[in-house]
Design a protein around this motif. Structure first.
Motif, PDB file in Angstrom:
ATOM      1  N   LEU A 116      37.869  33.094  29.139  1.00  0.00           N
ATOM      2  CA  LEU A 116      37.754  32.905  30.583  1.00  0.00           C
ATOM      3  C   LEU A 116      39.020  32.215  31.078  1.00  0.00           C
ATOM      4  CD1 LEU A 116      34.060  31.740  31.005  1.00  0.00           C
ATOM      5  CD2 LEU A 116      35.010  34.000  31.409  1.00  0.00           C
ATOM      6  N   LEU A 117      39.673  32.818  32.060  1.00  0.00           N
ATOM      7  CA  LEU A 117      40.879  32.252  32.641  1.00  0.00           C
ATOM      8  C   LEU A 117      40.545  31.555  33.946  1.00  0.00           C
ATOM      9  CD1 LEU A 117      41.863  34.749  30.866  1.00  0.00           C
ATOM     10  CD2 LEU A 117      43.927  34.613  32.224  1.00  0.00           C
ATOM     11  N   THR A 118      41.215  30.454  34.194  1.00  0.00           N
ATOM     12  CA  THR A 118      41.083  29.764  35.476  1.00  0.00           C
ATOM     13  C   THR A 118      41.850  30.563  36.523  1.00  0.00           C
ATOM     14  OG1 THR A 118      43.079  28.459  35.162  1.00  0.00           O
ATOM     15  CG2 THR A 118      40.998  27.514  34.328  1.00  0.00           C
ATOM     16  N   VAL A 119      41.679  30.201  37.780  1.00  0.00           N
ATOM     17  CA  VAL A 119      42.429  30.863  38.857  1.00  0.00           C
ATOM     18  C   VAL A 119      43.925  30.663  38.635  1.00  0.00           C
ATOM     19  CG1 VAL A 119      42.882  30.907  41.333  1.00  0.00           C
ATOM     20  CG2 VAL A 119      40.541  30.692  40.509  1.00  0.00           C
ATOM     21  N   ALA A 120      44.331  29.457  38.242  1.00  0.00           N
ATOM     22  CA  ALA A 120      45.752  29.178  38.006  1.00  0.00           C
ATOM     23  C   ALA A 120      46.305  30.054  36.889  1.00  0.00           C
ATOM     24  CB  ALA A 120      45.955  27.709  37.683  1.00  0.00           C
ATOM     25  N   GLU A 121      45.546  30.225  35.804  1.00  0.00           N
ATOM     26  CA  GLU A 121      45.994  31.068  34.691  1.00  0.00           C
ATOM     27  C   GLU A 121      46.079  32.533  35.119  1.00  0.00           C
ATOM     28  OE1 GLU A 121      44.303  28.647  30.829  1.00  0.00           O
ATOM     29  OE2 GLU A 121      42.889  29.841  32.011  1.00  0.00           O
ATOM     30  N   ALA A 174      42.703  34.480  46.263  1.00  0.00           N
ATOM     31  CA  ALA A 174      41.541  34.246  47.120  1.00  0.00           C
ATOM     32  C   ALA A 174      41.347  35.414  48.089  1.00  0.00           C
ATOM     33  CB  ALA A 174      41.710  32.941  47.890  1.00  0.00           C
ATOM     34  N   GLN A 175      42.430  35.936  48.617  1.00  0.00           N
ATOM     35  CA  GLN A 175      42.358  37.087  49.533  1.00  0.00           C
ATOM     36  C   GLN A 175      41.822  38.316  48.803  1.00  0.00           C
ATOM     37  OE1 GLN A 175      42.743  36.819  52.674  1.00  0.00           O
ATOM     38  NE2 GLN A 175      43.024  38.862  53.444  1.00  0.00           N
ATOM     39  N   GLU A 176      42.275  38.547  47.570  1.00  0.00           N
ATOM     40  CA  GLU A 176      41.756  39.660  46.766  1.00  0.00           C
ATOM     41  C   GLU A 176      40.246  39.531  46.576  1.00  0.00           C
ATOM     42  OE1 GLU A 176      45.314  40.815  43.649  1.00  0.00           O
ATOM     43  OE2 GLU A 176      43.724  39.487  42.989  1.00  0.00           O
ATOM     44  N   ARG A 177      39.800  38.329  46.229  1.00  0.00           N
ATOM     45  CA  ARG A 177      38.359  38.127  46.030  1.00  0.00           C
ATOM     46  C   ARG A 177      37.598  38.387  47.320  1.00  0.00           C
ATOM     47  NH1 ARG A 177      40.357  33.623  43.301  1.00  0.00           N
ATOM     48  NH2 ARG A 177      39.645  32.214  44.944  1.00  0.00           N
ATOM     49  N   TYR A 178      38.101  37.889  48.436  1.00  0.00           N
ATOM     50  CA  TYR A 178      37.446  38.063  49.733  1.00  0.00           C
ATOM     51  C   TYR A 178      37.336  39.543  50.105  1.00  0.00           C
ATOM     52  CZ  TYR A 178      36.635  37.802  54.750  1.00  0.00           C
ATOM     53  OH  TYR A 178      36.118  37.972  56.007  1.00  0.00           O
ATOM     54  N   LYS A 204      37.180  41.928  38.718  1.00  0.00           N
ATOM     55  CA  LYS A 204      35.910  41.204  38.776  1.00  0.00           C
ATOM     56  C   LYS A 204      36.162  39.761  38.393  1.00  0.00           C
ATOM     57  CE  LYS A 204      33.618  44.139  36.059  1.00  0.00           C
ATOM     58  NZ  LYS A 204      32.469  44.693  35.310  1.00  0.00           N
ATOM     59  N   PHE A 205      35.336  38.869  38.928  1.00  0.00           N
ATOM     60  CA  PHE A 205      35.457  37.451  38.610  1.00  0.00           C
ATOM     61  C   PHE A 205      34.075  36.847  38.473  1.00  0.00           C
ATOM     62  CE2 PHE A 205      35.459  37.890  43.179  1.00  0.00           C
ATOM     63  CZ  PHE A 205      34.625  36.878  43.630  1.00  0.00           C
ATOM     64  N   ILE A 206      34.038  35.663  37.896  1.00  0.00           N
ATOM     65  CA  ILE A 206      32.787  34.942  37.687  1.00  0.00           C
ATOM     66  C   ILE A 206      32.796  33.728  38.599  1.00  0.00           C
ATOM     67  CG2 ILE A 206      31.428  33.621  36.015  1.00  0.00           C
ATOM     68  CD1 ILE A 206      32.862  35.410  33.857  1.00  0.00           C
ATOM     69  N   LYS A 207      31.713  33.526  39.311  1.00  0.00           N
ATOM     70  CA  LYS A 207      31.580  32.370  40.200  1.00  0.00           C
ATOM     71  C   LYS A 207      30.429  31.520  39.672  1.00  0.00           C
ATOM     72  CE  LYS A 207      32.201  30.510  44.423  1.00  0.00           C
ATOM     73  NZ  LYS A 207      33.300  29.806  44.876  1.00  0.00           N
ATOM     74  N   ALA A 208      30.758  30.312  39.226  1.00  0.00           N
ATOM     75  CA  ALA A 208      29.749  29.379  38.717  1.00  0.00           C
ATOM     76  C   ALA A 208      29.868  28.105  39.543  1.00  0.00           C
ATOM     77  CB  ALA A 208      29.978  29.085  37.245  1.00  0.00           C
ATOM     78  N   GLY A 209      28.945  27.927  40.466  1.00  0.00           N
ATOM     79  CA  GLY A 209      29.070  26.811  41.396  1.00  0.00           C
ATOM     80  C   GLY A 209      30.300  27.037  42.258  1.00  0.00           C
ATOM     81  N   ARG A 210      31.220  26.081  42.242  1.00  0.00           N
ATOM     82  CA  ARG A 210      32.460  26.228  43.011  1.00  0.00           C
ATOM     83  C   ARG A 210      33.615  26.744  42.158  1.00  0.00           C
ATOM     84  NH1 ARG A 210      32.985  21.144  46.988  1.00  0.00           N
ATOM     85  NH2 ARG A 210      35.068  22.023  47.019  1.00  0.00           N
ATOM     86  N   SER A 211      33.370  26.915  40.859  1.00  0.00           N
ATOM     87  CA  SER A 211      34.420  27.367  39.946  1.00  0.00           C
ATOM     88  C   SER A 211      34.508  28.884  39.903  1.00  0.00           C
ATOM     89  CB  SER A 211      34.149  26.858  38.528  1.00  0.00           C
ATOM     90  OG  SER A 211      34.180  25.459  38.481  1.00  0.00           O
ATOM     91  N   VAL A 212      35.733  29.381  39.849  1.00  0.00           N
ATOM     92  CA  VAL A 212      35.990  30.811  39.703  1.00  0.00           C
ATOM     93  C   VAL A 212      36.706  31.006  38.376  1.00  0.00           C
ATOM     94  CG1 VAL A 212      37.260  32.796  40.609  1.00  0.00           C
ATOM     95  CG2 VAL A 212      36.133  31.213  42.182  1.00  0.00           C
ATOM     96  N   ARG A 213      36.256  31.985  37.600  1.00  0.00           N
ATOM     97  CA  ARG A 213      36.889  32.318  36.333  1.00  0.00           C
ATOM     98  C   ARG A 213      37.036  33.825  36.241  1.00  0.00           C
ATOM     99  NH1 ARG A 213      37.578  27.697  36.691  1.00  0.00           N
ATOM    100  NH2 ARG A 213      37.118  26.032  35.219  1.00  0.00           N
ATOM    101  N   ARG A 220      37.322  36.882  33.362  1.00  0.00           N
ATOM    102  CA  ARG A 220      37.169  37.276  31.957  1.00  0.00           C
ATOM    103  C   ARG A 220      38.371  38.155  31.595  1.00  0.00           C
ATOM    104  NH1 ARG A 220      32.178  39.517  32.174  1.00  0.00           N
ATOM    105  NH2 ARG A 220      31.204  37.526  31.746  1.00  0.00           N
ATOM    106  N   ALA A 221      39.004  37.851  30.482  1.00  0.00           N
ATOM    107  CA  ALA A 221      40.208  38.582  30.050  1.00  0.00           C
ATOM    108  C   ALA A 221      39.943  40.082  29.949  1.00  0.00           C
ATOM    109  CB  ALA A 221      40.715  38.026  28.720  1.00  0.00           C
ATOM    110  N   SER A 222      38.774  40.471  29.453  1.00  0.00           N
ATOM    111  CA  SER A 222      38.456  41.896  29.324  1.00  0.00           C
ATOM    112  C   SER A 222      38.350  42.570  30.698  1.00  0.00           C
ATOM    113  CB  SER A 222      37.168  42.096  28.522  1.00  0.00           C
ATOM    114  OG  SER A 222      36.093  41.409  29.123  1.00  0.00           O
ATOM    115  N   ASP A 223      37.885  41.845  31.709  1.00  0.00           N
ATOM    116  CA  ASP A 223      37.825  42.403  33.066  1.00  0.00           C
ATOM    117  C   ASP A 223      39.229  42.587  33.640  1.00  0.00           C
ATOM    118  OD1 ASP A 223      35.057  42.526  33.074  1.00  0.00           O
ATOM    119  OD2 ASP A 223      34.843  40.538  33.987  1.00  0.00           O
ATOM    120  N   LEU A 224      40.144  41.666  33.311  1.00  0.00           N
ATOM    121  CA  LEU A 224      41.525  41.802  33.783  1.00  0.00           C
ATOM    122  C   LEU A 224      42.180  43.022  33.162  1.00  0.00           C
ATOM    123  CD1 LEU A 224      42.771  38.111  33.690  1.00  0.00           C
ATOM    124  CD2 LEU A 224      41.747  39.372  35.584  1.00  0.00           C
TER     125      LEU A 224
END
Length: 67
Positions: free
Chosen positions: A6-11, A24-28, A34-43, A45-49
């Motif tokens: 799982l990569l952070t937004v910065a990574e 953030a614009q891409e996600r919007y 695809k990304f994972i949203k857990a609470g306020r955290s966004v991650r 997955r390397a396989s999704d990238l």
């Protein structure tokens, strides 16, 4: 890159060479990987990238992205 890492937004932004605002614009708009949203955290997955990047591959400039 490890398949299920799982990569952070910065990574992710460093990997793509884009700003956090662009990510953030891409996600919007639903235009990025695809990304994972857990609470306020966004991650990401390397396989999704990898899958998203593969879907961006073209033979010609006129080729369209499958949505």
């Amino acid at each position: 890159m490890e398949k299920d890492k799982l990569l952070t937004v910065a990574e992710y932004c460093e990997w793509r060479g884009i700003s956090k605002a662009s990510a953030a614009q891409e996600r919007y708009l639903g235009k990025g990987p695809k990304f994972i949203k857990a609470g306020r955290s966004v991650r990401y997955r390397a396989s999704d990238l990898t899958a998203w990047l593969d879907a961006q591959t073209r033979q010609q400039t006129g080729d369209r992205v499958a949505s």
